[in-house]
Design an enzyme around this catalytic site. Structure first.
Site, PDB file in Angstrom:
ATOM      1  N   CYS A  62      -3.388   1.383   6.603  1.00 15.60           N
ATOM      2  CA  CYS A  62      -3.827   0.641   7.788  1.00 15.60           C
ATOM      3  C   CYS A  62      -4.476   1.548   8.827  1.00 15.60           C
ATOM      4  O   CYS A  62      -5.247   1.092   9.665  1.00 15.60           O
ATOM      5  CB  CYS A  62      -2.658  -0.117   8.404  1.00 15.60           C
ATOM      6  SG  CYS A  62      -1.290   0.937   8.916  1.00 15.60           S
TER       7      CYS A  62
ATOM      8  N   GLY B 242       1.753  -6.029   7.350  1.00 17.25           N
ATOM      9  CA  GLY B 242       0.824  -6.673   6.437  1.00 17.25           C
ATOM     10  C   GLY B 242      -0.388  -7.194   7.174  1.00 17.25           C
ATOM     11  O   GLY B 242      -0.783  -6.645   8.211  1.00 17.25           O
ATOM     12  N   SER B 243      -0.958  -8.260   6.675  1.00 20.54           N
ATOM     13  CA  SER B 243      -2.222  -8.756   7.207  1.00 20.54           C
ATOM     14  C   SER B 243      -2.016  -9.560   8.482  1.00 20.54           C
ATOM     15  O   SER B 243      -0.966 -10.168   8.710  1.00 20.54           O
ATOM     16  CB  SER B 243      -2.937  -9.617   6.169  1.00 20.54           C
ATOM     17  OG  SER B 243      -2.291 -10.881   6.043  1.00 20.54           O
TER      18      SER B 243
ATOM     19  N   ASN C 288       0.808  -1.231   0.000  1.00 18.13           N
ATOM     20  CA  ASN C 288       0.000   0.000   0.000  1.00 18.13           C
ATOM     21  C   ASN C 288       0.837   1.275   0.000  1.00 18.13           C
ATOM     22  O   ASN C 288       0.483   2.262  -0.639  1.00 18.13           O
ATOM     23  CB  ASN C 288      -0.969  -0.002   1.192  1.00 18.13           C
ATOM     24  CG  ASN C 288      -0.269  -0.096   2.526  1.00 18.13           C
ATOM     25  OD1 ASN C 288       0.772  -0.749   2.665  1.00 18.13           O
ATOM     26  ND2 ASN C 288      -0.833   0.550   3.533  1.00 18.13           N
TER      27      ASN C 288
ATOM     28  N   GLU D 180       7.226   0.539  16.859  1.00 18.29           N
ATOM     29  CA  GLU D 180       8.322   1.099  16.080  1.00 18.29           C
ATOM     30  C   GLU D 180       8.309   2.610  16.230  1.00 18.29           C
ATOM     31  O   GLU D 180       7.293   3.203  16.586  1.00 18.29           O
ATOM     32  CB  GLU D 180       8.204   0.683  14.609  1.00 18.29           C
ATOM     33  CG  GLU D 180       8.317  -0.831  14.411  1.00 18.29           C
ATOM     34  CD  GLU D 180       8.125  -1.270  12.978  1.00 18.29           C
ATOM     35  OE1 GLU D 180       7.623  -0.465  12.166  1.00 18.29           O
ATOM     36  OE2 GLU D 180       8.471  -2.423  12.661  1.00 18.29           O
TER      37      GLU D 180
ATOM     38  N   ALA E  48      -3.560 -12.319   9.172  1.00 13.66           N
ATOM     39  CA  ALA E  48      -3.495 -13.743   8.813  1.00 13.66           C
ATOM     40  C   ALA E  48      -2.071 -14.153   8.462  1.00 13.66           C
ATOM     41  O   ALA E  48      -1.594 -15.215   8.886  1.00 13.66           O
ATOM     42  CB  ALA E  48      -4.428 -14.023   7.633  1.00 13.66           C
ATOM     43  N   THR E  49      -1.362 -13.323   7.700  1.00  9.82           N
ATOM     44  CA  THR E  49       0.023 -13.633   7.356  1.00  9.82           C
ATOM     45  C   THR E  49       0.910 -13.597   8.590  1.00  9.82           C
ATOM     46  O   THR E  49       1.839 -14.409   8.723  1.00  9.82           O
ATOM     47  CB  THR E  49       0.542 -12.645   6.298  1.00  9.82           C
ATOM     48  OG1 THR E  49      -0.290 -12.731   5.126  1.00  9.82           O
ATOM     49  CG2 THR E  49       1.971 -12.961   5.904  1.00  9.82           C
ATOM     50  N   ALA E  50       0.624 -12.672   9.501  1.00  9.38           N
ATOM     51  CA  ALA E  50       1.419 -12.575  10.728  1.00  9.38           C
ATOM     52  C   ALA E  50       1.338 -13.853  11.547  1.00  9.38           C
ATOM     53  O   ALA E  50       2.322 -14.259  12.194  1.00  9.38           O
ATOM     54  CB  ALA E  50       0.958 -11.386  11.554  1.00  9.38           C
TER      55      ALA E  50
ATOM     56  N   GLU F 117       3.319  -5.263  12.392  1.00 10.66           N
ATOM     57  CA  GLU F 117       2.393  -4.128  12.261  1.00 10.66           C
ATOM     58  C   GLU F 117       1.295  -4.586  11.318  1.00 10.66           C
ATOM     59  O   GLU F 117       1.520  -4.779  10.123  1.00 10.66           O
ATOM     60  CB  GLU F 117       3.137  -2.897  11.735  1.00 10.66           C
ATOM     61  CG  GLU F 117       2.404  -1.593  11.980  1.00 10.66           C
ATOM     62  CD  GLU F 117       1.366  -1.297  10.902  1.00 10.66           C
ATOM     63  OE1 GLU F 117       0.151  -1.441  11.209  1.00 10.66           O
ATOM     64  OE2 GLU F 117       1.750  -0.942   9.788  1.00 10.66           O
TER      65      GLU F 117
END
Length: 512
Positions: free
Chosen positions: A312, A256-257, A180, A493, A259-261, A278
């Site tokens: 986000c 990112g998402s 993004n 961060e 789900a990926t995390a 994040e």
């Protein structure tokens, strides 16, 4: 052998004005870019590639390496080899390199902005004023901040000892950035990592890799030693997984998402890696009846729809005190209709195209779901017709969309949509607004609108969000922590927080 294009030539390649060129030049402009990985200070070809699309035209314009285990192994080895020398350099030496890279990005700002727009779908204006200036500032900010960190010391006179702390770089940092805000968020990771003395292997999103590749062309000129910054392009399941599960990469920073995390957490768990995650948001705005209505409406349109809603931190749910609700909704819908969606190179466009055809269909599916559940679409998708130039007819565009009547338990109000869609709903009391705002699994950001100083402090402290703005949005001091609660992330961060994440603390005790 054909010479590799520099940034000036690449600028010509990505510009959207092929009609002004000769036929031969036009053919050259329409030839897809072929990216290469950047490993150990050199561009390295890859045998497999992925098609990358221009979202505003719906056409392939770039071929991105489809890297896997072998390419990641090469990059990690290069980073490991470069680490001891880079870590031994003084903070001031490392800062000089970061400052030079920031200057080079600024010198090529227009080329980067044009490329970011074509690669991601955002407007050139947004890339020119937000993405690329912030990418340069990220390097400049962390170059400065690395010079001003201090450590701790404790004297223990009763045992004749003094203890002090030192901070050491961790080693090879694995950095995975999203599509993004491609260069903006990639540099938000690279800058603090190398400022602290780490070397990095970065994996940008396969959908938006061009500006990362362009940045690699500047690294030698900025005196970045070979192996300090390595960039491996490819998908999450191949390149990303190889990086996350690599035993010689002790640290992963991911944006990112959610789900990926979860997958990253599972894959990295056997190695006890440091993680900074994040993730997504379902961000509320709470508008009380004493809000400055004109400023609130203008800012909430921006917070809901900027960058096609693909930030986000964008506002997704707008809770408005009931007595103000009718007037707010009327003004908000009118302002949303003025938020023009159109050709990304048109300076009058507020939004460009969404990132992909699949993402556009996903966002549309939530609007269809809302309608099936009895909600009302006041403007945007399915209500207002977009007027687009011929070369954008196959692009992935959606107008700013305002919806009312969705129930809090609806998927539309619970799940991250990540598009230009805002749900507006009334509330009757402060307690109700806080409860409903907190009633999702996310906790990234929130906005409170009120002139009552006591109320904004009271409500802000009750909201389950890592960032709360009052009477404004997206005002950032990079010194302060950034990150989310609940399913919106792990860790923080920012100036000191990034330094702590990218270093390990050691306590040394000396008896005297």
């Amino acid at each position: 052998m054909k010479q590799k294009p520099g940034l000036r030539q690449l600028y010509s390649h990505v510009r959207m004005h092929a009609e002004q060129a000769t036929m031969a030049q036009a053919a050259e402009l329409l030839t897809p870019l072929v990216l290469q990985n950047y490993i150990g200070g050199e561009f390295v070809p890859c045998s497999r590639h992925i098609d990358s699309y221009d979202p505003s035209a719906g056409e392939v314009y770039c071929h991105v390496p489809d890297s896997g285990q072998d390419e990641v192994e090469l990059a990690v080895n290069a980073a490991k080899e470069a680490f001891p020398l880079w870590a031994s350099r003084s903070p001031a030496d490392r800062a000089r390199v970061l400052y030079k890279l920031a200057d080079l990005i600024e010198a090529h700002l227009e080329e980067f902005a044009q490329a970011e727009s074509r690669d991601q779908g955002k407007t050139v204006k947004f890339a020119r004023t937000v993405d690329i200036p912030r990418a340069a500032y990220n390097f400049r900010f962390f170059a400065s901040s690395i010079l001003h960190h201090t450590t701790e010391c404790s004297q223990m006179a009763h045992v004749g000892c003094v203890s002090y702390t030192v901070r050491c770089p961790v080693g090879v940092a694995g950095l995975i950035s999203p599509w993004n805000l491609p260069l903006y968020l990639l540099t938000w990771k690279i800058a603090p990592a190398i400022a602290a003395g780490n070397t990095v292997v970065a994996k940008p999103s396969e959908m938006t890799s061009v500006t990362a590749w362009m940045m690699c062309k500047l690294l030698k000129e900025a005196d970045v030693p070979p192996g300090v910054v390595n960039v491996v392009f490819g998908t999450g399941p191949r390149a990303g997984d190889a990086l996350v599960s690599h035993p010689e990469v002790p640290l992963i920073s991911f944006t990112g998402s959610t789900a990926t995390a979860r997958l990253i957490t599972e894959r990295s768990a056997p190695y006890c890696k440091k993680l900074s995650l994040e993730l997504g948001g379902k961000n509320p705005a709470i508008v009380f009846k004493d809000a400055d209505l004109e400023e609130c409406v203008a800012t909430t349109v921006r917070s809901s729809f900027s960058n096609q809603g693909e930030i986000c931190l964008c506002t997704s749910r707008v809770f408005v005190e009931r007595s103000l609700y009718p007037e707010f909704l009327r003004k908000f819908v009118a302002a949303a209709r003025l938020w023009k969606t159109g050709c990304p190179s048109d300076l009058s466009s507020s939004n460009g195209a969404l990132i992909s055809k699949e993402h556009l269909e996903k966002v549309r599916s939530y609007i269809k779901l809302a309608l099936s559940e009895g909600a009302v679409v006041h403007c945007g998708e399915g209500v207002d017709q977009l007027t687009l130039p011929q070369h954008n007819k196959n692009g992935y565009f959606m107008a700013a969309t305002v919806i009312t009547g969705a129930a809090d338990e609806s998927r539309c109000m619970q799940e991250e949509i990540f598009g230009p869609v805002a749900f507006v709903t009334p509330f009757d009391s402060e307690e109700e607004a806080v409860r409903r705002a907190n009633g999702v699994r996310y906790g990234l950001s929130a906005v409170v609108w009120s002139r009552d100083v006591g109320r904004v402090h009271r409500v802000a402290q009750q909201l389950q969000a890592g960032l709360v703005w009052t009477n404004c949005w997206l005002v950032r001091d990079l010194n302060l922590p950034f990150g989310g609660m609940k399913s919106s992330g792990v860790g923080r961060e920012g100036g000191r927080d990034s330094y702590h994440f990218f270093t390990e603390v050691k306590t040394i005790t000396v008896k005297h």
